[in-house]
Design a protein around this motif. Structure first.
Motif, PDB file in Angstrom:
ATOM      1  N   PRO A   6       0.830  -1.213   0.000  1.00  0.00           N
ATOM      2  CA  PRO A   6       0.000   0.000   0.000  1.00  0.00           C
ATOM      3  C   PRO A   6       0.860   1.257   0.000  1.00  0.00           C
ATOM      4  O   PRO A   6       1.799   1.383   0.787  1.00  0.00           O
ATOM      5  N   ILE A   7       0.535   2.158  -0.902  1.00  0.00           N
ATOM      6  CA  ILE A   7       1.201   3.464  -0.976  1.00  0.00           C
ATOM      7  C   ILE A   7       0.261   4.493  -0.354  1.00  0.00           C
ATOM      8  O   ILE A   7      -0.934   4.530  -0.666  1.00  0.00           O
ATOM      9  N   MET A   8       0.799   5.329   0.523  1.00  0.00           N
ATOM     10  CA  MET A   8      -0.010   6.311   1.245  1.00  0.00           C
ATOM     11  C   MET A   8       0.290   7.722   0.741  1.00  0.00           C
ATOM     12  O   MET A   8       1.431   8.043   0.385  1.00  0.00           O
ATOM     13  N   THR A   9      -0.745   8.545   0.697  1.00  0.00           N
ATOM     14  CA  THR A   9      -0.551   9.968   0.443  1.00  0.00           C
ATOM     15  C   THR A   9      -0.298  10.638   1.788  1.00  0.00           C
ATOM     16  O   THR A   9      -1.165  10.633   2.662  1.00  0.00           O
ATOM     17  N   VAL A  10       0.882  11.177   1.958  1.00  0.00           N
ATOM     18  CA  VAL A  10       1.290  11.788   3.231  1.00  0.00           C
ATOM     19  C   VAL A  10       1.364  13.302   3.032  1.00  0.00           C
ATOM     20  O   VAL A  10       1.985  13.784   2.080  1.00  0.00           O
ATOM     21  N   GLU A  11       0.708  14.038   3.921  1.00  0.00           N
ATOM     22  CA  GLU A  11       0.713  15.500   3.840  1.00  0.00           C
ATOM     23  C   GLU A  11       1.297  16.047   5.137  1.00  0.00           C
ATOM     24  O   GLU A  11       0.738  15.842   6.218  1.00  0.00           O
ATOM     25  N   VAL A  12       2.442  16.704   5.027  1.00  0.00           N
ATOM     26  CA  VAL A  12       3.157  17.220   6.202  1.00  0.00           C
ATOM     27  C   VAL A  12       3.085  18.741   6.203  1.00  0.00           C
ATOM     28  O   VAL A  12       3.403  19.381   5.191  1.00  0.00           O
ATOM     29  N   THR A  13       2.674  19.321   7.325  1.00  0.00           N
ATOM     30  CA  THR A  13       2.608  20.778   7.474  1.00  0.00           C
ATOM     31  C   THR A  13       3.610  21.212   8.535  1.00  0.00           C
ATOM     32  O   THR A  13       3.529  20.759   9.688  1.00  0.00           O
ATOM     33  N   VAL A  14       4.561  22.052   8.133  1.00  0.00           N
ATOM     34  CA  VAL A  14       5.632  22.480   9.042  1.00  0.00           C
ATOM     35  C   VAL A  14       5.956  23.948   8.782  1.00  0.00           C
ATOM     36  O   VAL A  14       5.627  24.489   7.722  1.00  0.00           O
ATOM     37  N   PRO A  15       6.611  24.622   9.749  1.00  0.00           N
ATOM     38  CA  PRO A  15       7.137  25.962   9.455  1.00  0.00           C
ATOM     39  C   PRO A  15       8.126  25.887   8.291  1.00  0.00           C
ATOM     40  O   PRO A  15       8.812  24.873   8.107  1.00  0.00           O
ATOM     41  N   GLU A  16       8.196  26.962   7.500  1.00  0.00           N
ATOM     42  CA  GLU A  16       8.980  26.942   6.260  1.00  0.00           C
ATOM     43  C   GLU A  16      10.440  26.561   6.475  1.00  0.00           C
ATOM     44  O   GLU A  16      11.053  25.922   5.626  1.00  0.00           O
ATOM     45  N   GLU A  17      11.022  26.934   7.638  1.00  0.00           N
ATOM     46  CA  GLU A  17      12.440  26.654   7.832  1.00  0.00           C
ATOM     47  C   GLU A  17      12.739  25.149   7.924  1.00  0.00           C
ATOM     48  O   GLU A  17      13.880  24.720   7.786  1.00  0.00           O
TER      49      GLU A  17
END
Length: 747
Positions: free
Chosen positions: A645-656
């Motif tokens: 299984p391949i997962m769509t991963v969405e990561v939200t972080v500060p730009e740095e």
């Protein structure tokens, strides 16, 4: 200037003269005099779901809806800081974690319309709750975060709405948050989801300066005042926003003109459409799923909720405007579709679908949607699948974990029954001779498995009861026994999914359990077509067995690599038709456990082309065994590969931290598919094998000083790397004793 009291006049000090004027202009709801379950005409019913990506504010929005409609007397926050929690999060675990785990149903009144609402979870692990809710609903509210916009789970919800042809309106929430940008979210709605979307409102200020909204249709500014935003003040549009208002109103008309002929003619003739023209065009195009009206607000700060309720009444369909079908002969592939009549009368036989099961205080609680006819307390109904008769002793309408007894339900109603032995997706009728069944609910495949064992052997009985209940309630929570490793296995949609059920076993059944290391649900499939010709023959003493099967097993296209299909291409008398079911059963039985790595087979088409039989010794069992032998033959001669299984991963972080996150995902064999930056925050979207994602949350938090967040959802199955395949094959062969166990090297 006009002042409108939308509900709850007793909680603010308003002069009696103004109150009298408000009552004359607006119908408010009094909880003391109104029974929310009273029957309304079909045109005055709305069945809606509130769906979105996790943490977009669905439950908070539902809490405001219930408050403004007079359904509840006080509003509470989702995380339960006041030890109460949101009304729709009735489970203790939901209040502690601040997430919705189970979809919850309620009903309320707004402007003399009965609105049935289902608040659904946002987390991908509980996606089946959204799936079965949208299956029985007529319309939906797609909630979008004003900062996050279209996120990973938004795609899944959008796909589910499309699958069941559910019209929706969009609500951009959290405009009080830093970095909120509704125009960017609308652009994403168009580009990422393919919606023909346009705003019906403009925000008056954003973030901390969010004061209200401008209604583009009426050309009025709306301010939400009072202690709880219950007073709407209509005023003139601020002068500095007049130009923008006209531009956006014209944009709305253009988007509508592209899909609505009536408004298109007015637009081409360069006439000015009236408010009624625009609203009628929005309704027509919204019902056809050709246009998505977008409304704005912030539920937490009590702004924009009442206009959203008005939009639900104006633009979403009532049950009579939705075509629902049942299927004859109880076979979705061969049966004919029959259009159900939603008229609220007893002229047509009762048809209802059980879409959710839950263990209540008085036995199993079965959530149902009535599609045709009416049902009275004391009548008998029949399960269309089992033909079992059930006497209705109690009918209830639900308000989260509370309920109200009713004596009758009619077409369009969502209700519940007690003590009905059935499965999710069963159809119930009052006349079993109809031979009708509703289209089933799509259930996604599980992707994660874990071993599970009770901490105390004395709790075995409670453990069995818990597993029996949870697997019946949730079709994506599955239980099995692995005879090779002698351990019990639970499978689900993710780690959180299985952890929640482990905690519920301890809380609700006093049965603490230990979960093992997560295991990915790999699949086995062929690389290229492979022919087979197998003869099963046993004719030495006693009843003989004789069967020969000839054909080909071939891989399905990549977009169907989780499916199994069987085709009977035989002609003539070589394989009598009464033995074909035995061939199909043998194929499906062998598909449960492959011989390469012990995982399920998928993405295969079994084509039976020819064979042979014996006039005396052939039987369905003989062809069943012959098919199993044929598949073993294909394992030896064919080229096989393992899918993961391949997962769509969405990561939200500060730009740095963007570079660090991309490096982490690359190390886990992830492929970055999108980068998005907004107000010093970056969103990285990637496709990563699920097998490489375990333990990622700890690594992400340590690398981003605890500021990083990620969501993950199933995307597809794809061939794994040769190294992983070799490792899985060797591990399986060792567990089966095919290869000698390698001795551990001594230090």
């Amino acid at each position: 200037m006009a002042l409108f009291l939308l509900s709850r006049p007793n909680i603010v000090n308003i002069p009696k003269a103004i109150l009298k004027q408000c009552k004359a202009q607006y119908r408010y709801i009094s909880t003391s005099k109104t029974r929310h379950s009273d029957h309304k005409d079909l045109e005055r019913i709305r069945n809606i779901g509130i769906s979105a990506h996790i943490d977009s504010g669905k439950t908070t929005l539902t809490e405001r809806v219930l408050f403004y409609t007079g359904r509840i007397d006080e509003m509470h926050e989702v995380k339960g800081k006041d030890n109460v929690g949101a009304t729709m999060d009735s489970m203790e675990l939901e209040r502690q974690r601040g997430i919705t785990i189970q979809s919850a149903a309620t009903y309320t009144l707004w402007k003399d319309h009965n609105i049935n609402i289902i608040d659904t979870p946002g987390h991908v692990d509980f996606t089946v709750e959204v799936e079965r809710a949208l299956r029985v609903l007529d319309g939906a509210v797609l909630v979008l975060c004003g900062v996050g916009g279209v996120q990973s789970q938004t795609f899944t919800v959008n796909k589910q709405m499309k699958r069941y042809n559910v019209p929706c309106i969009a609500f951009i929430n959290k405009l009080d948050r830093t970095g909120a940008n509704p125009l960017r979210v609308i652009t994403q709605l168009r580009s990422k989801l393919g919606h023909n979307a346009a705003a019906l409102q403009l925000p008056i200020g954003l973030e901390n300066n969010m004061k209200g909204v401008i209604d583009l249709i009426q050309r009025k500014a709306m301010y939400f005042e009072g202690n709880f935003g219950e007073i709407i003040k209509l005023d003139e549009i601020p002068k500095d926003m007049l130009t923008e208002t006209e531009e956006k109103r014209q944009e709305l008309i253009e988007h509508l003109s592209n899909v609505d002929d009536a408004l298109g003619e007015i637009f081409l003739e360069e006439k000015t459409p009236t408010e009624a023209d625009i609203m009628a065009a929005i309704r027509r195009s919204c019902l056809k799923r050709e246009f998505t009206p977008v409304l704005l607000g912030t539920a937490l700060k009590n702004k924009g909720v009442q206009p959203l309720l008005d939009a639900v009444l104006h633009y979403l369909p009532h049950p009579g405007e939705v075509e629902n079908y049942a299927i004859t002969n109880k076979n979705e592939d061969e049966g004919e579709k029959v259009l159900l009549n939603p008229a609220r009368s007893n002229e047509h036989p009762f048809v209802a679908l059980a879409f959710k099961l839950e263990a209540g205080r008085f036995g199993q609680l079965t959530y149902m949607r009535c599609y045709q006819g009416c049902l009275n307390k004391g009548e008998n109904i029949y399960n269309a699948r089992t033909n079992k008769k059930v006497r209705i002793a109690r009918l209830v309408r639900l308000h989260a974990d509370q309920m109200e007894d009713v004596s009758q339900v009619m077409a369009g109603d969502i209700f519940a029954l007690f003590g009905v032995d059935c499965a999710s997706g069963d159809t119930f009728v009052t006349d079993p001779k109809l031979n009708l069944t509703m289209e089933s609910i799509h259930v996604p495949d599980t992707v994660v498995s874990m071993s599970i064992v009770p901490n105390n052997q004395k709790d075995r009985d409670n453990f069995s009861k818990a597993v029996a209940r949870f697997t019946k309630e949730d079709p994506t929570f599955q239980f099995s026994y692995d005879a090779d490793n002698k351990e019990t296995i639970v499978s689900g949609m993710g780690e959180l999914h299985l952890e929640i059920y482990a905690q519920r076993m301890e809380r609700e059944y006093n049965c603490p359990v230990t979960l093992g290391k997560p295991k990915v649900s790999f699949r086995e499939t062929l690389v290229a077509p492979c022919t087979f010709d197998f003869l099963h023959k046993k004719q030495h003493g006693g009843a003989g067995q004789y069967a020969r099967v000839i054909g080909v097993i071939e891989p399905l296209p990549p977009h169907q690599n989780t499916q199994l299909t069987f085709k009977d291409e035989t002609s003539g008398p070589n394989v009598p038709k009464q033995f074909i079911p035995g061939v199909k059963k043998g194929f499906l039985k062998m598909a449960e456990k492959g011989l390469l790595s012990g995982h399920k087979l998928s993405g295969l088409c079994f084509r039976l082309q020819d064979g042979a039989h014996h006039i005396v010794d052939s039987s369905e069992l003989a062809f069943y065994l012959a098919t199993q032998g044929a598949i073993k033959q294909v394992f030896e001669s064919g080229a096989w590969q393992i899918l993961e299984p391949i997962m769509t991963v969405e990561v939200t972080v500060p730009e740095e931290f963007q570079g660090t996150v991309i490096g982490q995902l690359n190390k886990r064999q992830g492929i970055v598919t999108a980068l998005d930056s907004n107000e010093n925050w970056a969103t990285v979207t990637a496709e990563v094998p699920l097998n490489n994602m375990f333990g990622y949350v700890t690594e992400l938090r340590s690398a981003t000083q605890g500021k990083g967040e990620y969501t993950m959802e199933y995307s597809r199955y794809s061939p794994t790397t040769p190294e992983v395949q070799e490792k899985l094959v060797l591990a399986y062969q060792e567990s089966m004793g095919i290869l000698p166990q390698q001795k551990k090297k001594k230090n």
